[in-house]
Write a protein that holds these residues in place. Structure first.
Motif, short mmCIF file in Angstrom:
data_model
loop_
_atom_site.label_atom_id
_atom_site.label_comp_id
_atom_site.label_asym_id
_atom_site.label_seq_id
_atom_site.Cartn_x
_atom_site.Cartn_y
_atom_site.Cartn_z
N LEU A 1 80.26 44.93 -69.32
CA LEU A 1 79.41 45.16 -70.53
C LEU A 1 79.47 46.48 -70.33
N ALA A 2 78.89 47.55 -69.45
CA ALA A 2 79.66 48.86 -69.06
C ALA A 2 80.76 49.36 -68.51
N GLU A 3 81.93 48.69 -68.77
CA GLU A 3 82.89 48.82 -68.95
C GLU A 3 83.54 49.67 -70.56
N SER A 4 82.75 48.59 -71.27
CA SER A 4 83.13 48.18 -72.29
C SER A 4 82.77 49.25 -73.52
N VAL A 5 81.82 49.84 -72.62
CA VAL A 5 80.70 51.02 -73.28
C VAL A 5 81.36 52.02 -74.17
N SER A 6 82.89 53.00 -72.96
CA SER A 6 83.36 53.94 -73.49
C SER A 6 84.98 53.54 -72.74
N GLY A 7 85.69 53.14 -73.11
CA GLY A 7 87.09 52.64 -72.85
C GLY A 7 87.06 53.43 -72.07
N ASP A 8 87.94 55.09 -72.19
CA ASP A 8 88.41 55.92 -71.22
C ASP A 8 87.26 56.38 -70.17
#
Ligand code: SF4
Lengths: 270, 524
Positions: free
Chosen positions: B223-230
């Motif tokens: 989920l943390a990987e998908s907070v801001s993809g860049d």
């Protein structure tokens, strides 16, 4: 000026050949492959999957295992957890499908009275392999795409932007990204569709002239991804507007996007 | 640090007390009413800064909400975190925003998420929940994550009126013309120059902080990987570090060095893309073509090392998910020196183009005073004299082991924001090569990862944009009770508003790009 030209010539041609060749790096973590006949422990494998893409349901003498590539974020955890190499990670990325159900594969096993898994009754068919011919038939048409971020994490946008760089150069297919939905043939939509983007997506869809195509990009666009359905999200593009093609990936790499877009165009007017 | 604590006790007339002193954080508690004075005293010293304020619902176990005020001071490694209890029966807290504009959005977020009133806030309107949302407070424990809210109706937001002869309003978004994230910009222009800009964000709000409370810890990393993809790896690492600190998990040294390499790769691929995009926004298209190509060289390295072009699926609690072979490590310096050579010659093209320089220099000016007052961090801060960098100020991963070059300018224009990025690309490449040459043998992740309940910790990572902050409290059975996320974008939007004033509207894209903030990171 001379420096600019010199740099350009030195760089040479860098555009990749896809879809005519140019396999992606074997290091790429793409589609996990399931050897259903030798998969002894689908339940423990399913428990490590962060997005619930692997589902196991038992009823009576029957165990049904479903893998939904529409929910997969291609993390590879299942391959590490399954015993005996029953799950392997492959670099396959051509996974886009025109029907949501085409992204699911199902296998059935017998269960004995103690609940132990027995023989494989029925395995699934391959997905996503059928469309090479179609793609070549449609090359040469022109297509205008309006991209709509309906609440993505911006990972999908990075890969969509990459379609315009000199390696992927999507314009060589006559495909362009346009600034207004009124000029678009296709909406390329990312994100689980947040409640705050729901209206904007509907309005963008309405503003796009018919006939139009909608492509749902990435795990979030397909079914909400790791965000699923919650108070702030709708759980995927097709919950809000009709979808023609689904492109799995988290995010889909540029070749996977290209494959999905070309797949969608093959259906235009058909 | 001792001095700081004495000040704290004095400032509060003895009411504030230190609860816990750790290597990286010091926790104190103070009565709510004393917070304004304490903040004033702590911030009265040069080099002091308020990092964040956030809240937590502890009504069920303790009958209160907590506000946490995070401070830091130059040269002092631990963060100072002052906690104040807010009784559930009287859900109000004194606003500090009038004197600390950096907290403007953060206090309003607390209002929206928790239903705690920021008393005396100069602009108490909603910020996170749009005006057409019902009266809900999603981060309260009694709010159901899956609550089905009725269809939203009515006016979303009233912008300040645009008055005066010849003054026009230009509304833009949320669906933009380019391939970028959604947000609404409302420009007031008089002819070409921009008078002011009003922002409406949170279009991409996905309930992320609430979702953390519903997942097992291992899944939270994704989920943390998908907070801001860049910034997938930076975010997931910041989260992992917070859990590791809270749980006392030892990360093997090999993993710490590998993390350092990956964090710097993330910085490089984004900076290169941004430099190209800034050049393109002022018409130098060929530079962007090269930048796009050079960025792909870095993405190839990413893919080779992690299986993912954007470094996904690599972060985990206790280390990194995949190990590298000696051959993979040995190949790194040569690959990066090719990137460096290509990057250098691309950067030279921009430098020798007078027309490009002309468009970048003095454009989008942000003064050091404004930057400091607004709490600007990261690239935008370092271009305006705010010399902050978590890697140096609060070292994590293996940053202590390597020398760091941190560029800083005071001119505060678009050109200097490009220069900060440029210098950082070189510095990061040097750092990666040094790290690759000294990756120790040993395990790449901790053998055992157990997360005990009721522990809490803060961790920060200097993402390529700036300071990424995570605060977690762990729950029973390997869960997370509360996860606060602060992406640097949240601080930095006001910098954009400030920097565009007086510039022509045609320069807006390049000014915006020079900050390149994450909407998803802001909105979560
Ligand atoms: S690769 Fe896909 S199916 Fe396998 S664990 Fe990850 S998300 Fe689940």
């Amino acid at each position: 000026m001379f420096k600019i030209l010199e740099k350009t010539f030195r760089a040479g041609t860098v555009t990749k050949d896809y879809p005519d060749g140019a396999a992606v790096s074997p290091a790429y973590r793409g589609q996990p492959r399931f050897d259903f006949a030798n998969w002894r422990d689908p339940r423990s494998t399913a428990s490590v999957c962060p997005t619930g893409a692997i589902e196991v349901s038992d009823s009576g003498q029957l165990r049904t295992v479903t893998v939904d590539y529409g929910h997969c974020i291609f993390c590879g955890e299942c391959a590490g957890a399954a015993s005996g190499g029953a799950v392997t990670v492959t670099p396959r990325f051509e996974l886009a499908a025109t029907r949501r159900s085409d992204l699911r594969v199902t296998a059935e096993y017998t269960l004995d009275s103690s609940g132990a898994q027995g023989a494989l009754l029925r395995g699934p068919a391959e997905i996503g392999a059928k469309l090479k011919r179609e793609i070549h038939r449609v090359l040469g048409r022109s297509l205008a795409i309006r991209e709509v971020d309906a609440g993505s994490c911006n990972g999908c946008e990075l890969e969509i932007v990459a379609l315009n760089n000199s390696l992927y150069d999507i314009e060589r297919f006559g495909i362009q990204f346009v600034a207004s939905p009124r000029h678009a043939d296709m909406l390329l939509v990312t994100g689980p569709v947040t409640r705050n983007m729901e209206l904007a997506l509907r309005k963008t869809y309405a503003a796009t002239p018919d006939p139009k195509l909608v492509v749902a990009v990435g795990t979030c666009g397909i079914g909400g991804g790791i965000f699923g359905v919650n108070y702030a999200t709708c759980g995927g593009v097709d919950q809000v507007v009709p979808v023609d093609v689904y492109i799995p990936g988290c995010p889909p790499r540029p070749e996977a996007l290209l494959y999905g877009i070309l797949l969608a165009v093959g259906r235009l007017g058909a | 640090m001792e001095a700081l604590l004495r000040e704290l006790e004095q400032a509060s007339g003895g009411a504030a007390r230190v609860m816990e002193s750790r290597a990286a954080e010091i926790y104190a508690k103070a009565p709510l009413a004393a917070i304004p004075e304490i903040a004033q005293a702590l911030l009265g010293v040069p080099g002091a800064r308020i990092v964040a304020v956030f809240a937590e619902d502890r009504v069920e176990p303790e009958g209160v909400f907590y506000n946490y005020y995070v401070f830091e001071r130059t040269g002092v490694e631990p963060y100072l975190i002052v906690r104040a209890a807010i009784p559930a029966a009287d859900p109000r807290f004194p606003s500090l925003s009038a004197s600390l504009p950096a907290l403007n959005w953060q206090e309003r977020e607390i209002q929206d998420w928790f239903g705690l009133e920021a008393e005396g806030h100069p602009n108490p309107r909603r910020v996170a929940l749009h005006d057409n949302w019902p009266d809900v407070h999603p981060l309260r424990k009694d709010f159901d994550l899956r609550a089905k809210l009725d269809a939203f109706e009515g006016e979303r937001h009233t912008y300040r009126p645009t008055l005066g002869e010849g003054v026009f309003q230009i509304p833009v978004g949320p669906v933009h013309a380019g391939i970028i994230e959604p947000g609404h910009f409302n420009f007031a222009v008089a002819g070409e120059p921009i008078l002011y800009l009003q922002l409406r964000m949170f279009y991409t709000h996905k309930g992320t902080e609430k979702l953390f409370e519903s997942f097992p810890v291992s899944k939270c990393v994704f989920l943390a990987e998908s907070v801001s993809g860049d910034s997938a790896f930076s975010h997931a690492t910041a989260f992992s570090q917070a859990v590791e600190r809270a749980s006392g998990i030892e990360v093997p040294l090999r993993a710490e060095v590998m993390r350092t390499v990956l964090l710097e790769l993330e910085r490089i691929y984004n900076h290169i893309a941004d430099i190209g995009a800034m050049a393109m926004d002022v018409g130098f298209v060929i530079a962007n073509a090269h930048a796009g190509r050079i960025r792909e060289m870095v993405l190839e390295v990413n893919e080779e090392l992690t299986g993912s072009r954007l470094l996904r699926g690599m972060a985990c609690i206790g280390g990194v998910r995949r190990d590298w072979s000696p051959a993979q490590i040995a190949a790194l310096p040569a690959k990066l020196s090719r990137v460096e050579a290509e990057f250098r010659s691309m950067r030279e093209l921009i430098r020798y183009s007078d027309s490009t320089r002309d468009r970048l220099e003095s454009t989008g000016f942000l003064s050091p005073e404004k930057a400091a007052a607004l709490g600007i961090v990261g690239v935008g801060g370092r271009a305006s004299g705010v010399d902050l960098d978590v890697r140096r100020d609060h070292p994590y991963a293996a940053y202590r082991r390597f020398s760091l070059r941190i560029p800083s300018f005071s001119e505060g224009d678009v050109l200097r924001r490009m220069c900060v990025r440029t210098d950082e690309v070189y510095a990061s490449i040097a750092l990666i090569c040094a790290a690759a040459g000294s990756i120790p043998a040993g395990p790449h992740r901790a053998a055992e990862v157990a997360v005990p309940p009721g522990r809490y910790a803060l961790a920060a990572v200097e993402g390529w944009r700036g300071e990424i902050l995570y605060w977690v409290r762990t729950g029973p059975n390997q869960t997370i009770e509360r996860c606060k996320i602060k992406d640097p974008s949240l601080n930095n939007w006001p910098a954009l508003v400030e920097a565009v004033q007086g510039n022509i509207i045609a320069d807006f894209p390049v000014i915006n790009k020079s900050f390149n903030l994450s909407y998803s990171g802001t909105d979560r």
